[in-house]
Write a protein that holds these residues in place. Structure first.
Motif, mmCIF file in Angstrom:
data_model
loop_
_atom_site.group_PDB
_atom_site.id
_atom_site.type_symbol
_atom_site.label_atom_id
_atom_site.label_comp_id
_atom_site.label_asym_id
_atom_site.label_seq_id
_atom_site.Cartn_x
_atom_site.Cartn_y
_atom_site.Cartn_z
ATOM 1 N N UNK A 339 0.718 -1.277 0.067
ATOM 2 C CA UNK A 339 -0.151 -0.202 -0.107
ATOM 3 C C UNK A 339 0.906 1.319 0.052
ATOM 4 N N UNK A 340 1.931 1.079 0.788
ATOM 5 C CA UNK A 340 3.022 2.340 0.826
ATOM 6 C C UNK A 340 3.502 2.687 -0.478
ATOM 7 N N UNK A 341 3.767 1.739 -1.290
ATOM 8 C CA UNK A 341 4.350 1.838 -2.951
ATOM 9 C C UNK A 341 3.184 2.430 -3.665
ATOM 10 N N UNK A 343 0.776 4.283 -2.834
ATOM 11 C CA UNK A 343 0.688 5.655 -2.036
ATOM 12 C C UNK A 343 1.684 6.698 -2.550
ATOM 13 N N UNK A 344 2.805 6.162 -2.618
ATOM 14 C CA UNK A 344 3.973 7.047 -3.546
ATOM 15 C C UNK A 344 3.750 7.285 -4.760
ATOM 16 N N UNK A 345 3.399 6.340 -5.389
ATOM 17 C CA UNK A 345 2.980 6.457 -6.781
ATOM 18 C C UNK A 345 1.836 7.518 -7.085
ATOM 19 N N UNK A 346 0.717 7.510 -6.233
ATOM 20 C CA UNK A 346 -0.466 8.515 -6.285
ATOM 21 C C UNK A 346 0.172 10.062 -5.932
ATOM 22 N N UNK A 347 1.043 9.985 -4.799
ATOM 23 C CA UNK A 347 1.498 11.136 -4.270
ATOM 24 C C UNK A 347 2.146 11.761 -5.283
#
Length: 587
Positions: A339-341, A343-347
Motif C-alpha cells: 500500500x505504501x508503494x 501511495x507513493x505513486x499516487x502522491x
C-alpha cells in the motif's frame, strides 16, 4: 533557543544558498553559555551547544541527558475526567463487559488502539476494533457506526478522535457508555460522553497539550493500573508498551519536550528488543537493519502504517501493531508495504499538480491547491510535501461530488487547527479541526476559494510570530575530523530529536566535493573532504525535486559550504557517519 544575531551578517556570509535560504548562526550569548557549560560539565562543545539551545544549565544537564519516566511522568489525575474514565475501563475489563475501541486511521490512532487492546489482553479481555474508512466515512466517529457498536457493546472508547463528535456520540446514549481519549483541540462544549480525557479541552490549562493520543491513553492506563492495585488485582506491564507511545509521538509530530522525551527514549530501547511482532515485521519490510531512531519511526515505519488508512484497508495498521502472531504480522506488514508503494505513486503525480497550482496562485502566506478526483487518502502527505517545498502553511483538497475533503500542514508559529475551527465557526467550511501543526477539513466545492482566502488572512496574522521561512538555522561549525561515531553517540544522549527539539544542524565550511550522483527516487548523494581529514559521505533526500539537487549535480571538484545533520548508517555490518544534507552554498 536564540539564534538572533545583532548584526545583519549571515552565517558564513551565506545570504542566499543553493536552496534559496539565508543561513543564521547562534547568537554570541548562546555561544558563551555553550562554552561555559562545556567547561563546567566536561562535555564536547557540540553537545553543550544543544543543551544551551534548550536552555539547559549545568545543574539540569544530567537529567536532560538521561530522561527518566519516573521523573517526568505527570499525575494522570491532573487531566479532567481521568478518574471516571479509568474506573469505567477497569470495571468493564473486570466484569467481562463488551468493549469496542473506535480509532483514527493514522499512526497515532493505530498505536493508541494497539496500546489499549494490549492492556486489555493482559487482563484476559478482547475488544472490538473499529477504524472508519477514510473515503466512505471520513475522520472520527459517525452516527451509523456508533449506533451499530452501541447495540453490541457496553463501552465504546474513542482514541485519537471524538472530542468534536457531538452528533455521532449521541447515537450511543442509552445503549452504551462512551469514553473519549484524545488530544485534538476541543470546542466550547463537550460531546455527550461519560468522560472526555483530553489535555487540549477548552477547560484544561494546556500544561500537557503536547501529548499525542497514545500519550493520553498511556496516562489513562497508568491510572487504570492504580485502580487495579487498589482493588488488589494484578497490573499489566505498561513499560513494555512504550514502543507504541514512542512511535505515535514521533509520527504524529508531537513536540519532544517533557515526558515525551522519556516516552521516545525508553520506547526506542524497548523497540530495539524486537519483541512486538507487528513492529518487527514492519522494520523488516522497511529494511531497518540498525538500532531504531526517531528518524526511523517518522520516515520508515510511520508512512507504512499510515498507508493502510490512506489507500488500502483502514484498520490494517492498528491490527498489525496489535498482532501477537509473527506470521500474521509479517503478512500484514507486507500488505502495508505494498500500500505504501501505491501511495507513493499516487502522491508523486498529485504533488506536481498541487505545486503548479500554488505557484500560479502566488499567495505569499498560504500554499493551497484543490483538484477534482484527487485521492483523499494522500492529500495529507501531499500537503506536507507542499509545506516542505514552499515553507508555508499548506492545504490540499480533493473534490468529489461537490464536496472537498482536505488536509492542512503548518509551520512553527502558525496554529492551523485553531484557524480551521475559526473557519467552521464562521460557516465557511462544514467540518474542521486538528492541532497546531496538522488539521483536516470538509468544505463545499464552491466555497473553497472563499474559505482559503479567509484562511490566508488568519495565517498571515499569526505568521508575524513565526520563524522566517527563508532562514536556515545553523547550530555551529564542525570540521570533518570532528565528525565521528563517538560524537554521534554523545549527540544521541542529548536527544531524542524531532518536533520542538530539532537535531543540531552543523555547517562544514569550504569543503571540496569529490563525487556527486543521484540515487533511488530523486535523492542525491555526495562525498566531500577537507585537507588532512577522511572523506565524509552525505545524502540529500528528495533533493532532485527542489533547487538543491540540480544545483549540486555539477559540484564535483568545486568547494562548497555544506549544512546538515549527522546520522549513523550501517553498511556491511559496520556503523558509518553520514551527513543528511539540508543545504549548500558556494564557498
Amino acid at each position: 533557543m536564540s539564534f538572533d544575531d545583532p548584526s545583519p551578517r549571515p552565517f558564513l556570509d551565506v545570504a542566499r544558498s543553493l536552496g534559496g535560504r539565508r543561513w543564521i548562526g547562534p547568537a554570541p550569548d548562546l555561544e558563551r553559555r555553550a562554552e561555559g557549560l562545556a567547561q563546567l560539565s566536561a562535555l564536547p562543545l557540540p553537545i553543550a551547544r544543544v543543551l544551551a539551545e534548550r536552555g539547559i544549565d549545568h545543574d539540569a544537564a544530567p537529567g536532560h541527558l538521561e530522561p527518566r519516566l519516573r521523573d517526568l511522568l505527570p499525575d494522570p489525575l491532573r487531566l479532567r475526567d481521568m478518574g471516571p474514565a479509568a474506573e469505567r475501563i477497569v470495571a468493564a475489563a473486570l466484569d467481562g463487559q463488551r468493549i469496542a475501541v473506535f480509532a483514527d486511521y493514522d499512526v497515532d490512532g493505530g498505536a493508541s488502539a494497539a496500546l489499549l487492546i494490549g492492556w486489555l489482553r493482559s487482563l484476559g479481555r478482547d475488544a472490538t476494533l473499529y477504524v472508519p474508512d477514510r473515503i466512505d466515512e471520513g475522520y472520527g466517529p459517525n452516527a451509523p457506526a456508533v449506533a451499530t457498536l452501541a447495540a453490541a457493546h457496553d463501552l465504546i472508547v474513542c482514541v485519537d478522535c471524538g472530542t468534536l463528535s457531538h452528533e455521532a456520540l449521541a447515537a450511543a446514549q442509552g445503549r452504551a457508555d462512551v469514553i473519549v481519549l484524545d488530544h485534538h483541540q476541543g470546542g466550547e462544549t463537550l460531546p455527550p460522553a461519560l468522560a472526555v480525557v483530553n489535555p487540549n479541552r477548552a477547560d484544561e490549562d494546556g500544561a500537557f497539550g503536547y501529548l499525542c493520543a497514545a500519550g493520553v491513553v498511556f496516562l489513562t492506563l497508568v491510572q487504570c493500573n492504580r485502580v487495579l492495585r487498589a482493588a488488589g488485582r494484578p497490573e499489566p506491564n505498561l513499560l513494555s508498551h512504550l514502543d507504541l507511545v514512542a512511535l505515535a509521538t514521533v509520527a504524529d509530530v508531537a513536540p519532544l519536550v517533557g515526558v515525551n522525551r522519556a516516552f521516545v527514549r525508553q520506547g526506542l530501547a524497548i523497540m530495539a528488543r524486537r519483541q512486538r511482532p507487528g513492529l518487527v515485521a514492519l522494520s523488516d519490510v522497511a529494511r531497518l537493519d540498525t538500532l531504531p531512531t526517531a528518524f526511523h519511526l517518522g520516515f520508515l515505519l510511520g508512512p507504512r502504517i499510515n498507508a493502510g488508512g490512506r489507500v488500502g484497508q483502514a484498520d490494517l495498521g492498528a491490527r498489525c501493531l496489535s498482532c501477537d502472531d509473527p506470521h500474521q504480522a509479517a503478512l500484514m506488514a507486507a500488505r502495508l508495504d505494498d500500500f505504501n508503494r501505491d501511495r507513493r505513486a499516487i502522491e508523486a503525480g498529485l504533488r506536481d499538480e498541487a505545486l503548479a497550482q500554488v505557484e500560479a496562485r502566488g499567495d505569499p502566506s498560504l500554499a493551497w491547491a484543490a483538484g477534482e478526483g484527487w485521492h483523499p487518502g494522500v492529500v495529507g502527505i501531499v500537503a506536507a510535501r507542499v509545506k516542505e517545498a514552499t515553507r508555508r502553511p499548506s492545504v490540499v483538497i480533493g473534490v468529489q461530488d461537490g464536496v472537498g475533503k482536505g488536509s492542512a500542514r503548518s509551520v512553527p508559529g502558525v496554529d492551523i487547527g485553531r484557524a480551521m475551527q475559526r473557519l467552521m465557526a464562521e460557516g465557511l467550511i462544514e467540518k474542521g479541526g486538528g492541532h497546531a501543526m496538522a488539521a483536516g477539513l470538509t468544505v463545499a466545492a464552491d466555497a473553497i476559494p472563499a474559505a482559503m482566502a479567509r484562511l490566508s488572512e488568519l495565517v498571515t496574522r499569526q505568521a508575524g510570530e513565526a520563524e522566517a521561512t527563508d532562514a536556515l538555522r545553523i547550530s555551529g561549525l564542525l570540521d570533518p575530523a570532528g565528525a565521528t561515531v563517538e560524537l554521534m553517540e554523545m549527540l544521541d544522549r542529548a536527544g531524542p530529536f524531532g518536533a520542538a527539539a530539532p537535531a543540531p544542524r552543523f555547517a562544514f565550511a569550504d569543503q571540496l566535493v569529490d563525487s556527486v550522483s543521484t540515487m533511488g527516487d530523486g535523492h542525491l548523494r555526495l562525498r566531500f573532504r577537507s585537507p588532512g581529514a577522511a572523506p565524509v559521505d552525505a545524502v540529500a533526500w528528495g533533493a532532485m525535486a527542489g533547487p538543491l539537487g540540480p544545483a549540486l549535480m555539477g559540484a564535483q571538484g568545486r568547494r562548497f559550504h555544506l549544512a546538515g545533520k549527522l546520522e549513523l548508517s550501517v553498511w556491511g555490518g559496520r556503523q558509518r557517519l553520514r551527513l543528511r544534507l539540508d543545504d549548500a552554498a558556494e564557498a
